[in-house]
Write a protein that holds these residues in place. Sequence first.
Motif, PDB file in Angstrom:
ATOM      1  N   MET A   1      -7.319  79.959 -41.597  1.00 42.94           N
ATOM      2  CA  MET A   1      -8.731  79.835 -41.895  1.00 42.94           C
ATOM      3  C   MET A   1      -9.396  79.087 -40.742  1.00 42.94           C
ATOM      4  O   MET A   1      -8.926  78.053 -40.303  1.00 42.94           O
ATOM      5  N   VAL A   2     -10.505  79.636 -40.300  1.00 46.30           N
ATOM      6  CA  VAL A   2     -11.319  79.006 -39.272  1.00 46.30           C
ATOM      7  C   VAL A   2     -12.574  78.471 -39.951  1.00 46.30           C
ATOM      8  O   VAL A   2     -13.207  79.168 -40.743  1.00 46.30           O
ATOM      9  N   VAL A   3     -12.911  77.225 -39.642  1.00 43.35           N
ATOM     10  CA  VAL A   3     -14.098  76.591 -40.224  1.00 43.35           C
ATOM     11  C   VAL A   3     -15.216  76.609 -39.198  1.00 43.35           C
ATOM     12  O   VAL A   3     -15.025  76.186 -38.057  1.00 43.35           O
ATOM     13  N   GLY A   4     -16.380  77.110 -39.598  1.00 38.96           N
ATOM     14  CA  GLY A   4     -17.556  77.115 -38.735  1.00 38.96           C
ATOM     15  C   GLY A   4     -18.487  75.983 -39.137  1.00 38.96           C
ATOM     16  O   GLY A   4     -18.747  75.777 -40.320  1.00 38.96           O
ATOM     17  N   LYS A   5     -18.964  75.230 -38.142  1.00 36.33           N
ATOM     18  CA  LYS A   5     -19.862  74.108 -38.421  1.00 36.33           C
ATOM     19  C   LYS A   5     -21.161  74.281 -37.663  1.00 36.33           C
ATOM     20  O   LYS A   5     -21.193  74.868 -36.588  1.00 36.33           O
ATOM     21  N   ASP A   6     -22.241  73.711 -38.227  1.00 35.51           N
ATOM     22  CA  ASP A   6     -23.528  73.757 -37.547  1.00 35.51           C
ATOM     23  C   ASP A   6     -23.610  72.613 -36.532  1.00 35.51           C
ATOM     24  O   ASP A   6     -22.659  71.839 -36.367  1.00 35.51           O
ATOM     25  N   ALA A   7     -24.749  72.497 -35.861  1.00 32.90           N
ATOM     26  CA  ALA A   7     -24.918  71.495 -34.807  1.00 32.90           C
ATOM     27  C   ALA A   7     -24.758  70.069 -35.316  1.00 32.90           C
ATOM     28  O   ALA A   7     -24.404  69.166 -34.555  1.00 32.90           O
ATOM     29  N   SER A   8     -24.990  69.851 -36.605  1.00 34.57           N
ATOM     30  CA  SER A   8     -24.849  68.514 -37.189  1.00 34.57           C
ATOM     31  C   SER A   8     -23.440  68.224 -37.695  1.00 34.57           C
ATOM     32  O   SER A   8     -23.187  67.141 -38.210  1.00 34.57           O
ATOM     33  N   GLY A   9     -22.557  69.199 -37.566  1.00 41.83           N
ATOM     34  CA  GLY A   9     -21.185  69.011 -38.016  1.00 41.83           C
ATOM     35  C   GLY A   9     -20.942  69.383 -39.466  1.00 41.83           C
ATOM     36  O   GLY A   9     -19.844  69.189 -39.987  1.00 41.83           O
ATOM     37  N   ASN A  10     -21.963  69.940 -40.116  1.00 41.33           N
ATOM     38  CA  ASN A  10     -21.800  70.375 -41.501  1.00 41.33           C
ATOM     39  C   ASN A  10     -21.130  71.748 -41.545  1.00 41.33           C
ATOM     40  O   ASN A  10     -21.399  72.600 -40.695  1.00 41.33           O
ATOM     41  N   VAL A  11     -20.289  71.980 -42.539  1.00 39.73           N
ATOM     42  CA  VAL A  11     -19.611  73.269 -42.676  1.00 39.73           C
ATOM     43  C   VAL A  11     -20.638  74.340 -43.011  1.00 39.73           C
ATOM     44  O   VAL A  11     -21.377  74.238 -43.983  1.00 39.73           O
ATOM     45  N   ALA A  12     -20.671  75.366 -42.172  1.00 45.94           N
ATOM     46  CA  ALA A  12     -21.572  76.497 -42.388  1.00 45.94           C
ATOM     47  C   ALA A  12     -20.852  77.648 -43.076  1.00 45.94           C
ATOM     48  O   ALA A  12     -21.462  78.435 -43.782  1.00 45.94           O
ATOM     49  N   GLY A  13     -19.539  77.741 -42.831  1.00 41.06           N
ATOM     50  CA  GLY A  13     -18.777  78.821 -43.442  1.00 41.06           C
ATOM     51  C   GLY A  13     -17.370  78.895 -42.904  1.00 41.06           C
ATOM     52  O   GLY A  13     -16.919  78.009 -42.162  1.00 41.06           O
TER      53      GLY A  13
END
Length: 118
Positions: A1-13
Amino acid sequence: MVVGKDASGNVAGYVISVTSSDGYAGNISLSVGISADGTINGIAFTELNETAGMGMKCADAEFKDQFNGVNTDKFTLNKAGGSTADNEIDSVSGASTSSGAVVNAVNAAIDFYTANAK
Protein backbone atom coordinates in the motif's frame (compact mmCIF):
# COMPACT_ATOMS: atom_id res chain seq x y z
CA MET A 1 0.00 0.00 0.00
CA VAL A 2 1.24 3.44 -0.94
CA VAL A 3 0.02 6.39 1.11
CA GLY A 4 -0.53 9.72 -0.64
CA LYS A 5 -0.30 12.91 1.43
CA ASP A 6 -1.15 16.52 0.69
CA ALA A 7 1.23 19.47 1.15
CA SER A 8 0.34 19.66 4.85
CA GLY A 9 1.18 16.01 5.44
CA ASN A 10 -2.43 14.88 5.77
CA VAL A 11 -3.38 11.54 4.17
CA ALA A 12 -5.16 12.20 0.90
CA GLY A 13 -5.54 8.58 -0.15
CA TYR A 14 -4.00 5.24 -0.90
CA VAL A 15 -2.98 3.08 -3.83
CA ILE A 16 -3.35 -0.63 -3.23
CA SER A 17 -2.03 -3.14 -5.77
CA VAL A 18 -3.78 -6.49 -6.00
CA THR A 19 -3.73 -9.63 -8.15
CA SER A 20 -6.58 -12.01 -8.87
CA SER A 21 -5.78 -15.48 -10.14
CA ASP A 22 -9.42 -15.91 -11.21
CA GLY A 23 -8.98 -14.45 -14.71
CA TYR A 24 -10.01 -16.48 -17.75
CA ALA A 25 -6.48 -16.43 -19.17
CA GLY A 26 -4.44 -16.08 -15.97
CA ASN A 27 -3.66 -13.42 -13.42
CA ILE A 28 -5.24 -10.00 -13.48
CA SER A 29 -3.25 -7.36 -11.60
CA LEU A 30 -4.38 -3.83 -10.94
CA SER A 31 -3.92 -0.84 -8.69
CA VAL A 32 -6.87 0.70 -6.89
CA GLY A 33 -6.90 4.36 -5.87
CA ILE A 34 -8.84 4.93 -2.66
CA SER A 35 -9.38 8.33 -1.07
CA ALA A 36 -8.91 8.82 2.66
CA ASP A 37 -12.66 8.39 3.23
CA GLY A 38 -12.76 5.05 1.37
CA THR A 39 -14.14 6.26 -1.96
CA ILE A 40 -12.71 4.46 -5.00
CA ASN A 41 -11.00 7.02 -7.24
CA GLY A 42 -10.26 4.54 -10.03
CA ILE A 43 -8.51 1.38 -11.11
CA ALA A 44 -5.56 0.86 -13.44
CA PHE A 45 -4.41 -2.49 -14.82
CA THR A 46 -0.80 -3.58 -14.51
CA GLU A 47 -1.43 -7.07 -15.95
CA LEU A 48 -4.37 -8.06 -18.14
CA ASN A 49 -3.95 -10.93 -20.59
CA GLU A 50 -7.55 -11.84 -21.29
CA THR A 51 -9.18 -12.79 -24.59
CA ALA A 52 -8.99 -10.04 -27.20
CA GLY A 53 -12.36 -8.45 -27.90
CA MET A 54 -13.89 -9.96 -24.77
CA GLY A 55 -12.03 -10.03 -21.44
CA MET A 56 -9.66 -7.31 -22.60
CA LYS A 57 -12.70 -5.00 -22.64
CA CYS A 58 -12.32 -4.87 -18.84
CA ALA A 59 -9.66 -2.24 -19.53
CA ASP A 60 -12.17 -0.05 -21.38
CA ALA A 61 -13.53 2.99 -19.57
CA GLU A 62 -17.10 1.70 -19.99
CA PHE A 63 -16.28 -1.15 -17.58
CA LYS A 64 -13.59 0.15 -15.26
CA ASP A 65 -15.13 3.59 -14.69
CA GLN A 66 -18.08 1.89 -12.95
CA PHE A 67 -15.90 1.74 -9.81
CA ASN A 68 -15.08 5.47 -9.78
CA GLY A 69 -16.60 7.63 -7.07
CA VAL A 70 -18.17 4.73 -5.16
CA ASN A 71 -17.74 4.24 -1.43
CA THR A 72 -18.77 0.69 -0.52
CA ASP A 73 -17.68 -2.26 1.59
CA LYS A 74 -18.09 -4.61 -1.39
CA PHE A 75 -18.90 -4.60 -5.08
CA THR A 76 -21.10 -7.24 -6.68
CA LEU A 77 -21.06 -8.39 -10.30
CA ASN A 78 -24.27 -8.13 -12.29
CA LYS A 79 -23.95 -10.53 -15.23
CA ALA A 80 -27.29 -9.44 -16.70
CA GLY A 81 -26.36 -5.74 -16.91
CA GLY A 82 -28.58 -2.77 -16.18
CA SER A 83 -27.34 -2.22 -12.64
CA THR A 84 -28.95 0.58 -10.68
CA ALA A 85 -27.00 0.43 -7.40
CA ASP A 86 -23.59 2.12 -7.16
CA ASN A 87 -21.94 -1.04 -5.82
CA GLU A 88 -23.21 -3.23 -8.69
CA ILE A 89 -20.82 -3.64 -11.60
CA ASP A 90 -22.20 -4.63 -15.01
CA SER A 91 -20.22 -7.49 -16.51
CA VAL A 92 -18.52 -7.16 -19.89
CA SER A 93 -20.76 -9.11 -22.26
CA GLY A 94 -19.23 -12.54 -22.90
CA ALA A 95 -16.54 -12.02 -20.27
CA SER A 96 -18.15 -12.71 -16.92
CA THR A 97 -15.09 -14.64 -15.69
CA SER A 98 -12.75 -11.74 -16.40
CA SER A 99 -15.25 -9.21 -15.04
CA GLY A 100 -15.67 -11.26 -11.86
CA ALA A 101 -11.91 -11.48 -11.39
CA VAL A 102 -11.65 -7.68 -11.55
CA VAL A 103 -14.50 -7.25 -9.04
CA ASN A 104 -12.82 -9.79 -6.73
CA ALA A 105 -9.51 -7.91 -6.98
CA VAL A 106 -11.11 -4.54 -6.20
CA ASN A 107 -12.96 -6.11 -3.26
CA ALA A 108 -9.64 -7.49 -1.96
CA ALA A 109 -8.20 -3.96 -2.11
CA ILE A 110 -11.21 -2.63 -0.18
CA ASP A 111 -10.75 -5.36 2.44
CA PHE A 112 -7.06 -4.45 2.76
CA TYR A 113 -7.92 -0.75 3.09
CA THR A 114 -10.54 -1.53 5.75
CA ALA A 115 -8.14 -3.68 7.77
CA ASN A 116 -5.09 -1.44 7.48
CA ALA A 117 -6.08 2.16 6.82
CA LYS A 118 -9.69 2.85 7.75
